[in-house]
Scaffold this motif. Structure first.
Motif, PDB file in Angstrom:
ATOM      1  N   VAL A   1     -13.972   1.725   3.636  1.00  0.00           N
ATOM      2  CA  VAL A   1     -13.341   1.218   2.419  1.00  0.00           C
ATOM      3  C   VAL A   1     -12.010   1.924   2.169  1.00  0.00           C
ATOM      4  O   VAL A   1     -11.016   1.288   1.791  1.00  0.00           O
ATOM      5  N   LEU A   2     -11.967   3.244   2.399  1.00  0.00           N
ATOM      6  CA  LEU A   2     -10.720   3.976   2.188  1.00  0.00           C
ATOM      7  C   LEU A   2      -9.632   3.502   3.153  1.00  0.00           C
ATOM      8  O   LEU A   2      -8.477   3.297   2.756  1.00  0.00           O
ATOM      9  N   ILE A   3      -9.992   3.325   4.412  1.00  0.00           N
ATOM     10  CA  ILE A   3      -9.027   2.785   5.388  1.00  0.00           C
ATOM     11  C   ILE A   3      -8.617   1.380   4.972  1.00  0.00           C
ATOM     12  O   ILE A   3      -7.431   1.016   5.017  1.00  0.00           O
ATOM     13  N   GLY A   4      -9.600   0.577   4.563  1.00  0.00           N
ATOM     14  CA  GLY A   4      -9.313  -0.800   4.168  1.00  0.00           C
ATOM     15  C   GLY A   4      -8.381  -0.880   2.983  1.00  0.00           C
ATOM     16  O   GLY A   4      -7.501  -1.752   2.923  1.00  0.00           O
ATOM     17  N   ILE A   5      -8.535   0.009   2.014  1.00  0.00           N
ATOM     18  CA  ILE A   5      -7.630   0.014   0.860  1.00  0.00           C
ATOM     19  C   ILE A   5      -6.202   0.303   1.322  1.00  0.00           C
ATOM     20  O   ILE A   5      -5.248  -0.322   0.845  1.00  0.00           O
TER      21      ILE A   5
ATOM     22  N   PHE B   1      -7.914   8.293   8.001  1.00  0.00           N
ATOM     23  CA  PHE B   1      -7.524   7.854   9.341  1.00  0.00           C
ATOM     24  C   PHE B   1      -7.868   8.902  10.399  1.00  0.00           C
ATOM     25  O   PHE B   1      -7.615   8.709  11.568  1.00  0.00           O
ATOM     26  N   ARG B   2      -8.458  10.020   9.972  1.00  0.00           N
ATOM     27  CA  ARG B   2      -8.910  11.040  10.905  1.00  0.00           C
ATOM     28  C   ARG B   2     -10.429  11.062  10.862  1.00  0.00           C
ATOM     29  O   ARG B   2     -11.037  11.724  10.024  1.00  0.00           O
TER      30      ARG B   2
ATOM     31  N   ALA C   1     -14.219  -5.463  11.949  1.00  0.00           N
ATOM     32  CA  ALA C   1     -14.288  -6.707  11.185  1.00  0.00           C
ATOM     33  C   ALA C   1     -14.202  -6.431   9.686  1.00  0.00           C
ATOM     34  O   ALA C   1     -13.571  -7.188   8.936  1.00  0.00           O
ATOM     35  N   ARG C   2     -14.820  -5.324   9.234  1.00  0.00           N
ATOM     36  CA  ARG C   2     -14.790  -5.014   7.808  1.00  0.00           C
ATOM     37  C   ARG C   2     -13.404  -4.582   7.361  1.00  0.00           C
ATOM     38  O   ARG C   2     -12.918  -4.994   6.305  1.00  0.00           O
ATOM     39  N   VAL C   3     -12.744  -3.733   8.147  1.00  0.00           N
ATOM     40  CA  VAL C   3     -11.383  -3.324   7.804  1.00  0.00           C
ATOM     41  C   VAL C   3     -10.455  -4.531   7.800  1.00  0.00           C
ATOM     42  O   VAL C   3      -9.552  -4.649   6.960  1.00  0.00           O
ATOM     43  N   ASN C   4     -10.680  -5.458   8.724  1.00  0.00           N
ATOM     44  CA  ASN C   4      -9.841  -6.644   8.803  1.00  0.00           C
ATOM     45  C   ASN C   4      -9.890  -7.475   7.525  1.00  0.00           C
ATOM     46  O   ASN C   4      -8.929  -8.168   7.181  1.00  0.00           O
TER      47      ASN C   4
ATOM     48  N   SER D   1      -5.082   2.053  11.519  1.00  0.00           N
ATOM     49  CA  SER D   1      -6.274   1.736  10.722  1.00  0.00           C
ATOM     50  C   SER D   1      -7.387   1.194  11.604  1.00  0.00           C
ATOM     51  O   SER D   1      -8.553   1.586  11.461  1.00  0.00           O
ATOM     52  N   PHE D   2      -7.063   0.317  12.534  1.00  0.00           N
ATOM     53  CA  PHE D   2      -8.096  -0.232  13.415  1.00  0.00           C
ATOM     54  C   PHE D   2      -8.566   0.802  14.437  1.00  0.00           C
ATOM     55  O   PHE D   2      -9.740   0.836  14.808  1.00  0.00           O
ATOM     56  N   SER D   3      -7.654   1.648  14.882  1.00  0.00           N
ATOM     57  CA  SER D   3      -8.050   2.710  15.797  1.00  0.00           C
ATOM     58  C   SER D   3      -9.056   3.646  15.131  1.00  0.00           C
ATOM     59  O   SER D   3     -10.081   4.009  15.718  1.00  0.00           O
ATOM     60  N   ALA D   4      -8.780   4.025  13.881  1.00  0.00           N
ATOM     61  CA  ALA D   4      -9.695   4.899  13.145  1.00  0.00           C
ATOM     62  C   ALA D   4     -11.014   4.200  12.866  1.00  0.00           C
ATOM     63  O   ALA D   4     -12.097   4.796  13.009  1.00  0.00           O
ATOM     64  N   ALA D   5     -10.950   2.921  12.475  1.00  0.00           N
ATOM     65  CA  ALA D   5     -12.182   2.181  12.177  1.00  0.00           C
ATOM     66  C   ALA D   5     -13.075   2.110  13.405  1.00  0.00           C
ATOM     67  O   ALA D   5     -14.304   2.242  13.304  1.00  0.00           O
ATOM     68  N   GLY D   6     -12.481   1.931  14.574  1.00  0.00           N
ATOM     69  CA  GLY D   6     -13.267   1.849  15.795  1.00  0.00           C
ATOM     70  C   GLY D   6     -14.036   3.128  16.074  1.00  0.00           C
ATOM     71  O   GLY D   6     -15.143   3.094  16.617  1.00  0.00           O
TER      72      GLY D   6
END
Length: 404
Positions: free
Chosen positions: A218-222, A389-390, A342-345, A325-330
């Motif tokens: 959620v934090l990355i997504g925001i 992101f870390r 998919a959620r970050v997207n 953001s996608f790199s961190a989410a992965g």
């Protein structure tokens, strides 16, 4: 402080240029199709006699449907692999772009745009799943290079629309060329994408369960949503701000967005190196600070030339946010299911839904300068969010052959 890129043991021992070109082609086709359709929205408005209000509602509906497509793609990719979902969804994007130019009534257009939204959401999610998997194979940050390809292809899509208008061709002709190129590229390169078994082998911990922590996602997504508030404000209102707010001649009004996109390409060409050298947190913070400076220049601009420079600085600064953001989410998805991506997207579409109406409403109530001051304040909030992101380090899995 430099931060290492986490990958499974044994990953990153070799390059894979064939797969990298295939994944890059998916980003290119997406950027090409999206820009080709977006830049022809005024033509579609005239063709179907939409009022400004009706067009706004229609444009707001597309990202909502795209969000649904992203969610469905996450579940489908978990079961069948992102490559299969991408190979099905991307030709649908191309065909729906062609359909938007070929249909003659509103109802078929609504259906075509619904297919476009669903398939765009699915492609956005799965192409990033592929990009993150390949990044794991390389063992270093490479995702920004794919977004540089996306942006460059978007410029080509805009130029194709301009050429179609210059030669006074029917809308379906220009869209047909884009669709044909996209389908051909997808068909040729799709078989080189990373298969499901290889995706799992490249995961940080293939044996981990499918659970994905919500808080960091959620934090990355925001952060992604706030970035896209500024992006959608620029794409929708930069020309109007330059023309009405700064008295730019009509022929120069589009330069703000053109320079914004060109500088975003330049920024993304170096964003991977910045993330490898300084770590994703520092890279995001510095990039966002540059973006804040760019919007400050836009808000304070005394004339159109300075405003255009400000939009360029903004694009250069924000170029790092989405790839990281996608790199961190992965890395928050150790089993490599694709659900985190998919959620970050989803937050991508939240930013689009909020950005343009927010700036437009602020301008209506106050002035153009205050309208663009709103995203300035919002993107500054990404700086404290950058710690998300870390990702926390996880135990690496035993090396597993890719087996392609």
């Amino acid at each position: 402080m430099r931060q290492s890129f986490q990958s499974p043991a044994g990953a990153g021992a070799y390059r894979d240029p064939v797969t990298r070109r295939a994944v890059g082609a998916a980003y290119a086709v997406q950027g090409l199709c999206f820009a080709a359709l977006l830049t022809q929205v005024p033509v579609l408005q005239d063709k179907f006699a939409f009022s400004d209000g009706a067009l706004t509602l229609l444009l707001l509906a597309v990202p909502v449907v795209a969000g649904l497509g992203s969610v469905l793609a996450g579940f489908a990719a978990e079961r069948y692999g992102s490559a299969l979902v991408l190979r099905v969804a991307q030709p649908l994007v191309c065909l729906s772009v062609l359909g938007a130019g070929a249909v003659g009534d509103r109802l078929p257009l609504y259906l075509v745009l619904a297919v476009f939204g669903l398939s765009v959401g699915a492609v956005d999610a799965t192409m990033n799943m592929q990009g993150v998997s390949l990044e794991r194979r390389y063992g270093r940050s490479i995702l920004a290079s794919f977004y540089a390809v996306w942006s460059a292809a978007g410029i080509l899509g805009a130029l194709s629309s301009s050429a179609n208008e210059h030669w006074h061709q029917p809308l379906w002709v220009g869209f047909g060329v884009v669709a044909a190129v996209g389908i051909a590229a997808s068909a040729v390169t799709g078989r080189r994408l990373i298969r499901r078994d290889a995706e799992r082998a490249l995961a940080v911990n293939p044996a981990a369960g499918p659970a994905v922590p919500w808080r960091p996602i959620v934090l990355i997504g925001i952060g992604v949503a706030l970035m896209y508030v500024a992006d959608s404000a620029t794409s929708n209102w930069s020309a109007e701000y330059l023309r009405r707010g700064l008295s730019s001649p009509a022929e120069f009004a589009a330069w703000g967005y053109a320079v914004y996109q060109a500088c975003m390409v330049l920024g993304r060409l170096g964003a991977d190196q910045a993330a490898r050298r300084w770590g994703p947190v520092a890279a995001v913070r510095v990039g966002v600070a540059v973006g804040v400076l760019g919007l400050a220049v836009v808000v304070a601009a005394p004339d159109p030339a300075v405003g255009i420079i400000g939009f360029g600085i903004l694009g250069f600064g924000l170029s790092v946010v989405v790839p990281q953001s996608f790199s961190a989410a992965g890395q928050y998805d150790p089993a490599g299911t694709g659900l985190a991506i998919a959620r970050v997207n989803l937050f991508n579409y939240v930013g689009f839904l909020v950005g343009a109406p927010l700036v437009g409403a602020a301008e209506q109530l106050t002035t153009w300068r205050i309208g663009f001051a709103v995203p300035l304040v919002l993107i500054a909030l990404i700086i404290p969010l950058a710690t998300a992101f870390r990702p926390a380090r996880r135990p690496s899995a035993t090396a597993v052959p890719v087996g392609e």
